[in-house]
Design a protein around this motif. Structure first.
Motif, PDB file in Angstrom:
ATOM      1  N   ASP A  87      -4.669   5.105   1.905  1.00 14.10           N
ATOM      2  CA  ASP A  87      -5.781   4.316   1.392  1.00 14.10           C
ATOM      3  C   ASP A  87      -5.454   2.832   1.529  1.00 14.10           C
ATOM      4  O   ASP A  87      -4.654   2.288   0.764  1.00 14.10           O
ATOM      5  N   VAL A  88      -6.054   2.210   2.535  1.00 13.34           N
ATOM      6  CA  VAL A  88      -5.805   0.790   2.805  1.00 13.34           C
ATOM      7  C   VAL A  88      -7.111   0.030   2.637  1.00 13.34           C
ATOM      8  O   VAL A  88      -8.052   0.236   3.420  1.00 13.34           O
ATOM      9  N   PRO A  89      -7.225  -0.845   1.636  1.00 11.85           N
ATOM     10  CA  PRO A  89      -8.455  -1.620   1.472  1.00 11.85           C
ATOM     11  C   PRO A  89      -8.602  -2.684   2.554  1.00 11.85           C
ATOM     12  O   PRO A  89      -7.612  -3.239   3.031  1.00 11.85           O
ATOM     13  N   ARG A  90      -9.837  -2.930   2.982  1.00 17.20           N
ATOM     14  CA  ARG A  90     -10.123  -3.957   3.982  1.00 17.20           C
ATOM     15  C   ARG A  90      -9.246  -3.758   5.216  1.00 17.20           C
ATOM     16  O   ARG A  90      -8.474  -4.634   5.619  1.00 17.20           O
ATOM     17  N   SER A  91      -9.381  -2.582   5.834  1.00 19.65           N
ATOM     18  CA  SER A  91      -8.513  -2.244   6.952  1.00 19.65           C
ATOM     19  C   SER A  91      -8.768  -3.105   8.190  1.00 19.65           C
ATOM     20  O   SER A  91      -7.860  -3.304   9.003  1.00 19.65           O
ATOM     21  N   GLY A  92      -9.989  -3.634   8.352  1.00 18.15           N
ATOM     22  CA  GLY A  92     -10.296  -4.450   9.520  1.00 18.15           C
ATOM     23  C   GLY A  92      -9.372  -5.643   9.681  1.00 18.15           C
ATOM     24  O   GLY A  92      -8.756  -5.819  10.750  1.00 18.15           O
ATOM     25  N   CYS A 109       0.831  -1.214   0.000  1.00 18.31           N
ATOM     26  CA  CYS A 109       0.000   0.000   0.000  1.00 18.31           C
ATOM     27  C   CYS A 109       0.863   1.260   0.000  1.00 18.31           C
ATOM     28  O   CYS A 109       0.575   2.227  -0.715  1.00 18.31           O
ATOM     29  N   LEU A 110       1.943   1.250   0.785  1.00 19.85           N
ATOM     30  CA  LEU A 110       2.820   2.411   0.821  1.00 19.85           C
ATOM     31  C   LEU A 110       3.536   2.616  -0.512  1.00 19.85           C
ATOM     32  O   LEU A 110       3.811   3.755  -0.902  1.00 19.85           O
ATOM     33  N   THR A 147       2.353   1.863  -3.461  1.00 17.91           N
ATOM     34  CA  THR A 147       1.444   2.141  -4.586  1.00 17.91           C
ATOM     35  C   THR A 147       0.464   3.273  -4.319  1.00 17.91           C
ATOM     36  O   THR A 147      -0.249   3.695  -5.232  1.00 17.91           O
ATOM     37  N   ARG A 148       0.414   3.770  -3.070  1.00 15.71           N
ATOM     38  CA  ARG A 148      -0.550   4.811  -2.731  1.00 15.71           C
ATOM     39  C   ARG A 148       0.137   5.914  -1.941  1.00 15.71           C
ATOM     40  O   ARG A 148       1.075   5.652  -1.182  1.00 15.71           O
ATOM     41  N   PRO A 149      -0.326   7.162  -2.074  1.00 17.77           N
ATOM     42  CA  PRO A 149       0.286   8.255  -1.317  1.00 17.77           C
ATOM     43  C   PRO A 149      -0.123   8.212   0.152  1.00 17.77           C
ATOM     44  O   PRO A 149      -1.208   7.762   0.503  1.00 17.77           O
ATOM     45  N   VAL A 150       0.760   8.678   1.009  1.00 10.79           N
ATOM     46  CA  VAL A 150       0.457   8.816   2.432  1.00 10.79           C
ATOM     47  C   VAL A 150       0.676  10.281   2.801  1.00 10.79           C
ATOM     48  O   VAL A 150       1.614  10.924   2.324  1.00 10.79           O
ATOM     49  N   SER A 151      -0.202  10.822   3.628  1.00 13.91           N
ATOM     50  CA  SER A 151      -0.113  12.228   3.989  1.00 13.91           C
ATOM     51  C   SER A 151      -0.410  12.401   5.471  1.00 13.91           C
ATOM     52  O   SER A 151      -0.983  11.525   6.119  1.00 13.91           O
ATOM     53  N   ALA A 152      -0.015  13.552   6.007  1.00 13.67           N
ATOM     54  CA  ALA A 152      -0.248  13.886   7.412  1.00 13.67           C
ATOM     55  C   ALA A 152      -0.910  15.245   7.488  1.00 13.67           C
ATOM     56  O   ALA A 152      -0.618  16.143   6.688  1.00 13.67           O
TER      57      ALA A 152
END
Length: 210
Positions: free
Chosen positions: A130-135, A110-111, A113-118
């Motif tokens: 954006d993390v799919p199926r976070s549970g 996920c890191l 392929t997807r952006p992370v922001s604060a």
């Protein structure tokens, strides 16, 4: 996470100093990953102080923070516990280690392929990825970290596991309320427990392999 750049910097420096003492007091090579954990937690806090000062966003400091928090810790902790655990506990620790490997791999993907922001929210920092199926990922993360400590077969590590479970709930609740972030205090307490686990005084000779 702390409530300001200064708090993060001070807490991170103190926690890292505890880590230096833990590593210096450790006599067995297999205890080194857990002994070095406060060093990692301290670096994490220091990195976050830079995020505070930059006003959040999505720069290199945010990515470094996320790499430690997401894929690295759920792999580091169960592996460190497995190395340090007595032989009778190692078979059952393969379960949290497997959970950590899978969770770390998915979070690393996920890191990558997807952006992370604060973003600054009151006295807290919020991170978005954006993390799919976070549970299932959260369950795997907790099994890898808290579960490994509770199954360790070591009295102090089990106590650390209980502290981690309770502390996670309290810190998460305060963070969601955007009141104040207390993760740095939690990291400091965990580091003190690990310090207590190390032997007092320096080793008389080279670190032994067993």
């Amino acid at each position: 996470m702390c409530w300001s750049a200064t708090a993060d910097l001070v807490a991170g420096t103190g926690i890292a100093a505890v880590g230096v003492v833990c590593v210096a007091r450790t006599r067995r090579v297999r205890d080194l990953p857990l002994a070095a954990l406060p060093l990692l937690l301290g670096a994490h806090q220091i990195i976050e102080s830079a995020i505070w000062r930059s006003g959040g966003g999505s720069g290199p400091a945010v990515l470094a923070w996320a790499v430690i928090a997401l894929p690295l810790l759920p792999l580091w902790i169960p592996l460190g516990v497995l190395c340090a655990a007595p032989p009778r506990a190692r078979r059952r620790l393969l379960v949290p280690l497997a959970a950590g490997i899978v969770t770390a791999a998915l979070l690393a993907y996920c890191l990558a392929t997807r952006p992370v922001s604060a973003v600054i929210r009151g006295h807290t920092l919020g991170y978005a990825l954006d993390v799919p199926r976070s549970g299932p990922l959260v369950a795997g993360y907790l099994l890898a970290t808290v579960g490994a400590l509770l199954l360790s077969g070591d009295r102090l590590l089990r106590a650390l596991g209980v502290l981690a479970a309770v502390g996670s709930v309290v810190c998460a609740a305060l963070w969601r309320l955007e009141f104040v972030s207390t993760w740095c205090a939690f990291a400091a307490l965990c580091s003190v427990v690990l310090l207590c686990r190390t032997r007092s005084g320096p080793a008389p000779g080279p670190v032994s392999p067993a």
